[in-house]
Enzyme design. Structure first.
Site, PDB file in Angstrom:
ATOM      1  N   HIS A  12       0.860  -1.184   0.000  1.00 48.87           N
ATOM      2  CA  HIS A  12       0.000   0.000   0.000  1.00 48.87           C
ATOM      3  C   HIS A  12       0.896   1.233   0.000  1.00 48.87           C
ATOM      4  CE1 HIS A  12       1.103   0.048   4.189  1.00 48.87           C
ATOM      5  NE2 HIS A  12       0.477  -1.109   4.411  1.00 48.87           N
ATOM      6  N   HIS A  15       4.117   1.204   2.045  1.00 47.48           N
ATOM      7  CA  HIS A  15       5.263   0.505   1.450  1.00 47.48           C
ATOM      8  C   HIS A  15       5.858   1.342   0.316  1.00 47.48           C
ATOM      9  CE1 HIS A  15       2.867  -3.028   2.987  1.00 47.48           C
ATOM     10  NE2 HIS A  15       4.053  -3.311   3.476  1.00 47.48           N
ATOM     11  N   ASP A 127       5.878   0.331  12.582  1.00 50.41           N
ATOM     12  CA  ASP A 127       6.240  -0.772  13.482  1.00 50.41           C
ATOM     13  C   ASP A 127       7.513  -0.352  14.210  1.00 50.41           C
ATOM     14  OD1 ASP A 127       4.184  -2.710  12.731  1.00 50.41           O
ATOM     15  OD2 ASP A 127       5.141  -2.618  10.775  1.00 50.41           O
ATOM     16  N   GLN A 130       9.580  -2.960  16.096  1.00 48.66           N
ATOM     17  CA  GLN A 130      10.299  -3.792  15.122  1.00 48.66           C
ATOM     18  C   GLN A 130      11.543  -3.053  14.619  1.00 48.66           C
ATOM     19  OE1 GLN A 130       8.587  -6.266  11.737  1.00 48.66           O
ATOM     20  NE2 GLN A 130       8.980  -4.396  10.607  1.00 48.66           N
ATOM     21  N   VAL A 149       2.908   6.651   7.052  1.00 49.79           N
ATOM     22  CA  VAL A 149       1.983   7.317   6.122  1.00 49.79           C
ATOM     23  C   VAL A 149       0.579   7.154   6.688  1.00 49.79           C
ATOM     24  CG1 VAL A 149       1.125   7.399   3.744  1.00 49.79           C
ATOM     25  CG2 VAL A 149       3.509   6.770   4.199  1.00 49.79           C
ATOM     26  N   SER A 158      -2.529   0.732   6.889  1.00 48.32           N
ATOM     27  CA  SER A 158      -2.187  -0.676   7.151  1.00 48.32           C
ATOM     28  C   SER A 158      -3.091  -1.549   6.292  1.00 48.32           C
ATOM     29  CB  SER A 158      -2.437  -0.978   8.637  1.00 48.32           C
ATOM     30  OG  SER A 158      -2.596  -2.363   8.819  1.00 48.32           O
TER      31      SER A 158
END
Ligand code: PAF
Length: 249
Positions: A12, A15, A127, A130, A149, A158
């Site tokens: 999306h 990414h 994340d 992460q 974003v 998401s």
């Protein structure tokens, strides 16, 4: 130099921002698409994970990917799998709710780095835990974080958002509203109170955690000289949503 953007597909705009950032750093941008079974808690979650290869290729290419790599399981995990243990931050918050999740993430990221040998790799701040855990792997690969974003109302983009009901989608921005309201609070205690009060007004949101932590060690923030971040996770309509925002000016 080559820059890697690791993904699990279902791409999306979030990414695409990672890929664009990679492209601003290098002419060689590898986007990996691999649904990593090691980071899921159960087989049902893996089975339900969206698989949208054709659209992923389109979106990645439009954003500037020069190579899209969709490895097979055996390529990533030749027998026997060498599992890697994530740093101690991995036991907190997301890790406490999803035991073993971050071990799976660092294991796959390590394999992707071994195979692609990128000079840099891009991860989303969405994340954030992460991202910090991957930074603490202390690999030779430069780790670059890219800001989250958001949708028009602040909800972090998401692939899970489409699973929200109409009313769930409306209330989902409570997470963003809580963090924005708290961001400039004069003390950590007041910021925490604003977050707690804001999310408690939304009956659709079932909170897992809402905390203000130090960005480096994920301990509850007390030291005002350290960079602080609000981290929130919970469920709406049974869909798990997570988000975070740096606190302070
Ligand atoms: O953030 C993700 O999509 C995954 O955790 C990652 C980093 C691609 C590892 O599988």
């Amino acid at each position: 130099m080559s820059v890697l953007v690791p993904t699990m597909g279902a791409l999306h705009k979030g990414h695409q921002a990672l890929i664009k950032r990679a492209r601003s750093m290098s002419k060689q941008v590898v986007v990996s698409i691999f649904i990593n079974p090691l980071q899921f808690e159960n087989a049902q979650d893996i089975a339900q994970y969206p698989r949208t290869a054709e659209r992923d290729i389109q979106l990645a290419t439009l954003a500037g990917a020069t190579e899209i790599w969709m490895p097979e399981y055996e390529e990533i995990y030749p027998d026997p799998i060498t599992k890697i243990r994530a740093s101690s931050i991995a036991d907190l918050y997301e890790g406490a709710s999803r035991p073993g999740h971050f071990d799976g993430v660092v294991t796959v990221v390590n394999r992707l780095f071994e195979i692609v040998k990128p000079e840099a790799a891009i991860f989303g701040e969405k994340d954030f835990q992460q991202l910090q855990i991957i930074r603490s792997m202390k690999s030779a690969v430069e780790i670059v974080g890219v800001p989250t974003v958001r949708e028009f109302d602040g909800l972090a983009i998401s692939s899970r958002n489409i699973r929200l009901s109409q009313s769930g989608r409306v209330s989902a921005n409570v997470i963003y509203r809580a963090m924005v309201a708290a961001r400039l609070a004069p003390t950590i205690a007041i910021a925490q109170e604003i977050i707690d009060t804001t999310i408690s007004t939304d009956f659709g949101f079932k909170c897992d955690y809402a905390a203000i932590i130090n960005e480096d060690d994920f301990c509850l923030a007390t030291d005002t000289t350290k960079q602080k971040r609000a981290i929130i996770a919970g469920w709406i309509d049974g869909v798990r949503l997570i988000d975070n925002m740096r606190m302070g000016a």
